[in-house]
Design an enzyme around this catalytic site. Structure first.
Site, mmCIF file in Angstrom:
data_model
loop_
_atom_site.group_PDB
_atom_site.id
_atom_site.type_symbol
_atom_site.label_atom_id
_atom_site.label_comp_id
_atom_site.label_asym_id
_atom_site.label_seq_id
_atom_site.Cartn_x
_atom_site.Cartn_y
_atom_site.Cartn_z
ATOM 1 N N CYS A 1 1.984 0.478 -8.973
ATOM 2 C CA CYS A 1 3.231 0.912 -8.395
ATOM 3 C C CYS A 1 4.521 0.964 -9.155
ATOM 4 C CB CYS A 1 3.494 0.109 -7.080
ATOM 5 S SG CYS A 1 3.576 -1.626 -7.588
ATOM 6 N N GLU B 1 5.523 -3.317 1.024
ATOM 7 C CA GLU B 1 5.732 -3.091 -0.568
ATOM 8 C C GLU B 1 5.050 -1.706 -0.578
ATOM 9 O OE1 GLU B 1 7.391 -4.539 -2.720
ATOM 10 O OE2 GLU B 1 7.807 -6.478 -1.519
ATOM 11 N N GLY C 1 0.853 -0.878 -0.005
ATOM 12 C CA GLY C 1 -0.180 0.008 -0.064
ATOM 13 C C GLY C 1 0.621 1.399 -0.131
ATOM 14 N N THR D 1 3.049 4.334 1.108
ATOM 15 C CA THR D 1 4.137 4.640 1.926
ATOM 16 C C THR D 1 3.916 5.362 3.357
ATOM 17 O OG1 THR D 1 5.423 5.018 0.194
ATOM 18 C CG2 THR D 1 6.492 5.773 2.262
ATOM 19 N N ALA D 2 3.015 5.990 3.640
ATOM 20 C CA ALA D 2 2.689 6.759 4.845
ATOM 21 C C ALA D 2 1.980 5.634 5.806
ATOM 22 C CB ALA D 2 1.589 7.800 4.754
ATOM 23 N N THR D 3 1.118 4.854 5.099
ATOM 24 C CA THR D 3 0.512 3.453 5.744
ATOM 25 C C THR D 3 1.559 2.771 6.325
ATOM 26 O OG1 THR D 3 -1.483 3.866 4.276
ATOM 27 C CG2 THR D 3 -1.432 2.055 5.776
ATOM 28 N N GLU E 1 9.241 -9.731 -1.982
ATOM 29 C CA GLU E 1 8.222 -10.875 -2.002
ATOM 30 C C GLU E 1 8.731 -11.545 -3.333
ATOM 31 O OE1 GLU E 1 4.485 -8.572 -2.685
ATOM 32 O OE2 GLU E 1 3.953 -9.121 -0.573
HETATM 33 P P1 NAD Z 1 -3.193 2.515 1.534
HETATM 34 O O1 NAD Z 1 -1.952 2.542 2.393
HETATM 35 O O2 NAD Z 1 -4.160 3.775 1.849
HETATM 36 O O3 NAD Z 1 -4.048 1.078 1.904
HETATM 37 C C1 NAD Z 1 -3.540 -0.185 1.527
HETATM 38 C C2 NAD Z 1 -4.304 -0.953 2.466
HETATM 39 O O4 NAD Z 1 -3.865 -0.623 3.814
HETATM 40 C C3 NAD Z 1 -5.707 -1.189 2.341
HETATM 41 O O5 NAD Z 1 -6.401 -2.307 2.885
HETATM 42 C C4 NAD Z 1 -6.285 -0.173 3.729
HETATM 43 O O6 NAD Z 1 -7.441 -0.476 4.371
HETATM 44 C C5 NAD Z 1 -4.996 -0.669 4.711
HETATM 45 N N1 NAD Z 1 -4.770 0.104 5.840
HETATM 46 C C6 NAD Z 1 -4.927 1.569 5.608
HETATM 47 N N2 NAD Z 1 -4.326 2.411 6.997
HETATM 48 C C7 NAD Z 1 -4.085 1.259 7.705
HETATM 49 C C8 NAD Z 1 -3.579 1.210 9.034
HETATM 50 N N3 NAD Z 1 -3.346 2.031 9.724
HETATM 51 N N4 NAD Z 1 -3.095 -0.275 9.383
HETATM 52 C C9 NAD Z 1 -3.221 -1.215 8.843
HETATM 53 N N5 NAD Z 1 -3.779 -1.080 7.472
HETATM 54 C C10 NAD Z 1 -4.134 0.045 6.716
HETATM 55 O O7 NAD Z 1 -2.959 2.430 -0.028
HETATM 56 P P2 NAD Z 1 -3.999 2.379 -1.300
HETATM 57 O O8 NAD Z 1 -4.333 3.599 -1.448
HETATM 58 O O9 NAD Z 1 -4.786 1.515 -1.212
HETATM 59 O O10 NAD Z 1 -3.052 1.989 -2.430
HETATM 60 C C11 NAD Z 1 -2.140 2.739 -3.336
HETATM 61 C C12 NAD Z 1 -0.564 2.782 -2.848
HETATM 62 O O11 NAD Z 1 -0.400 1.335 -2.941
HETATM 63 C C13 NAD Z 1 0.204 3.486 -3.572
HETATM 64 O O12 NAD Z 1 0.989 4.229 -2.925
HETATM 65 C C14 NAD Z 1 0.949 2.341 -4.341
HETATM 66 O O13 NAD Z 1 2.302 2.871 -4.867
HETATM 67 C C15 NAD Z 1 1.086 1.202 -3.413
HETATM 68 N N6 NAD Z 1 1.207 -0.003 -4.156
HETATM 69 C C16 NAD Z 1 2.593 -0.695 -3.843
HETATM 70 C C17 NAD Z 1 2.834 -1.888 -4.506
HETATM 71 C C18 NAD Z 1 4.079 -2.532 -4.431
HETATM 72 O O14 NAD Z 1 4.177 -3.623 -4.738
HETATM 73 N N7 NAD Z 1 5.239 -1.732 -3.971
HETATM 74 C C19 NAD Z 1 1.732 -2.318 -5.220
HETATM 75 C C20 NAD Z 1 0.517 -1.757 -5.618
HETATM 76 C C21 NAD Z 1 0.253 -0.478 -4.869
#
Ligand code: NAD
Length: 478
Positions: free
Chosen positions: A282, A248, A226, A228-230, A459
């Site tokens: 991503c 990731e 997800g 980076t901040a999360t 991964e």
């Molecule tokens: P997000 O971080 O908002 O959410 C990702 C997941 O985390 C969701 O299921 C969300 O409900 C959960 N989540 C949110 N806050 C949480 C917390 N405090 N504790 C635990 N879980 C929490 O990301 P998004 O908007 O769903 O996805 C977009 C981001 O994902 C982009 O930054 C993208 O680059 C990244 N991404 C990275 C990869 C990689 O392989 N590196 C692949 C796909 C997407």
């Protein structure tokens, strides 16, 4: 459609009876509801997973392998249904969900169904000490997999498959924005004979449900993809609990184009790496650096190609660019572009699109922006939408410096036919993956992940099986 949690092999409503609306990005309508699960649902899911663990962790590798491969076959048999559901839920074009998302989810199960039968541990003959050491690789117990909305089933199964193949029991949480295919997966797991409780899927918001998983005292590992901040929040929460964490995260990937490349192949792939899945990948090549001698030609050709992209409803097979995932994300992308307009030259796009019959859908025109420096905000912040920047470079040294000058380090693409240059630059790029003369060509055996703010850990291949197991060394004196 009402999405339900999948706990202990059964479909259940959230205990607190709290629900979220599920939106269709194509037209902005609410077309279903999703559990907004809480700590109480996590407690139930944990109990199911913990009960299943002793037996599942002792199940033979052959048996586990057969079940994983059966799930893969069932996904293939249900390709159309799953692809339609993924497209509707996320706004991605149906042809993309059919050609990439669902086949890859099936491959994830097949790959790890096979990989687990080849996963071995080491022994060390302690010569002269009359002893032998052998190392076991044991499953961790109950683990959690948390995934984002851009490649919903693809990324969730990329975590679930190695976790259960290695003998763990899983509590998975897909993004609350795209819950549907994860919900449908439960059915197939039952049909494939996956024992109850080995996989549990709970739905809900990150800040509450996600946090409950991350801070659960007995969940041993968090595999997260997800933002980076999360990722930073999760790392902070998990550290004092000594959980294993794999992160990731985001990317701002350079696409470096030299004049000596295979131009046609580069052009076609660059359009794809910029705008596939509405730029919500991503690995998207969102910063394009072009050697000055071909910059003007590239600019003209690239704009012409992008103008031809068909932005349309996700369900139409001719659509190449569908809808963004949510209204909030559309607003975020629009805001980024509005700010960029004050500073840069918009070469194409730069505005949301209203489609006839889909007036409330979340469409945005593929956007190309010319920038003068890599230090601008547009080149430093992840936007995760259909927008790329382009700028010329003259020397290898400067383009390597620009490529590396972002907080992120996920992937890079390099277009050149000069062998020594491709080796030299690949070595110097500060990121986890480099594609030379291609993009997103995936061999599932290879390590996947990034450096810097793009994450922690890898991964893919045996890396994931190592993450989902702990070593135990046993020393025998004879
Ligand atoms: P997000 O971080 O908002 O959410 C990702 C997941 O985390 C969701 O299921 C969300 O409900 C959960 N989540 C949110 N806050 C949480 C917390 N405090 N504790 C635990 N879980 C929490 O990301 P998004 O908007 O769903 O996805 C977009 C981001 O994902 C982009 O930054 C993208 O680059 C990244 N991404 C990275 C990869 C990689 O392989 N590196 C692949 C796909 C997407």
């Amino acid at each position: 459609m009402t999405v339900q949690n999948y706990i202990n092999g059964s479909f259940t409503n959230p205990i607190s009876a709290d629900w979220l609306d599920n939106y269709c990005p194509a037209d902005g309508t609410i077309y279903g509801k999703t559990p907004n699960s809480s700590q109480k649902d996590v407690t139930l899911a944990y109990k199911a997973a913990a009960n299943a663990f002793p037996s599942w962790s002792q199940t033979t590798l052959e048996h586990r392998s057969r079940i994983l491969i059966k799930i893969s076959e069932l996904l293939e048999a249900n390709l159309e249904r799953f692809a339609a559901a993924e497209s509707k839920d996320s706004g991605k074009p149906i042809q993309l969900a059919t050609a990439v998302d669902i086949p890859r989810a099936a491959s994830n199960f097949r790959f790890y169904g096979n990989a687990i039968t080849q996963f071995a541990s080491e022994s060390h003959d302690s010569i002269g000490l009359e002893a032998i050491n052998y190392t076991l690789r044991q499953p961790l117990g109950v683990v959690s997999c948390i995934s984002p909305w851009n490649l919903p089933l693809y990324l969730l199964t990329w975590k679930i498959a190695p976790a259960i193949a290695a003998g763990n029991c899983v509590i998975a949480k897909p993004s609350e924005i795209t819950p549907v295919t994860a919900y449908l997966l439960g059915e197939l797991c039952n049909e494939a004979g996956l024992p109850k409780g080995v996989l549990n899927i709970v739905h809900g918001e990150g800040a509450t449900l996600g946090k409950a998983l991350v801070t659960h005292p007995n969940i041993k590992a968090i595999s997260f993809t997800g933002g980076t901040a999360t990722g930073a929040t999760i790392a902070q929460l998990a550290a004092p609990l000594f959980k294993k964490v794999a992160l990731e995260l985001g990317g701002k990937n350079p696409n470096i184009i030299f004049a000596d490349c295979d131009y046609d192949s580069m052009l076609e792939t660059t359009v794809r790496s910029a705008f596939s899945n509405q730029g919500q990948i991503c690995l998207s090549g969102s910063r394009i650096f072009v050697e000055a001698s071909i910059y003007e030609t590239f600019k003209t050709d690239f704009i012409a190609r992008v103008q031809q992209l068909h932005v349309g409803p996700p369900s139409q097979t001719s659509t190449q660019v569908g809808a963004l995932v949510s209204k909030a994300h559309l607003n975020k992308v629009t805001q980024h572009i509005e700010e960029a307009k004050k500073e840069h030259n918009i070469l194409h796009g730069g505005y949301p699109i209203t489609l006839k019959g889909y007036e409330n859908g979340y469409y945005f025109c593929p956007t190309i922006i010319e920038v003068a420096t890599n230090t601008c905000k547009l080149n430093q912040e992840e936007i995760f939408g259909p927008v790329v920047s382009i700028m010329p470079f003259t020397t290898e040294t400067e383009v390597i410096e620009w490529a590396n000058d972002t907080p992120y380090g996920l992937s890079a693409t390099l277009w050149t036919n000069a062998l020594k240059r491709s080796l030299r630059i690949s070595n110097q790029l500060d990121c986890g993956m480099v594609w030379v003369n291609t993009w997103m060509l995936r061999d599932l055996r290879t390590p996947f992940g990034g450096t810097k703010a793009s994450g922690l850990g890898r991964e893919g291949g045996l890396e994931a099986l190592r993450f989902f197991t702990d070593t135990k060394n046993i020393c025998l004196k004879y």
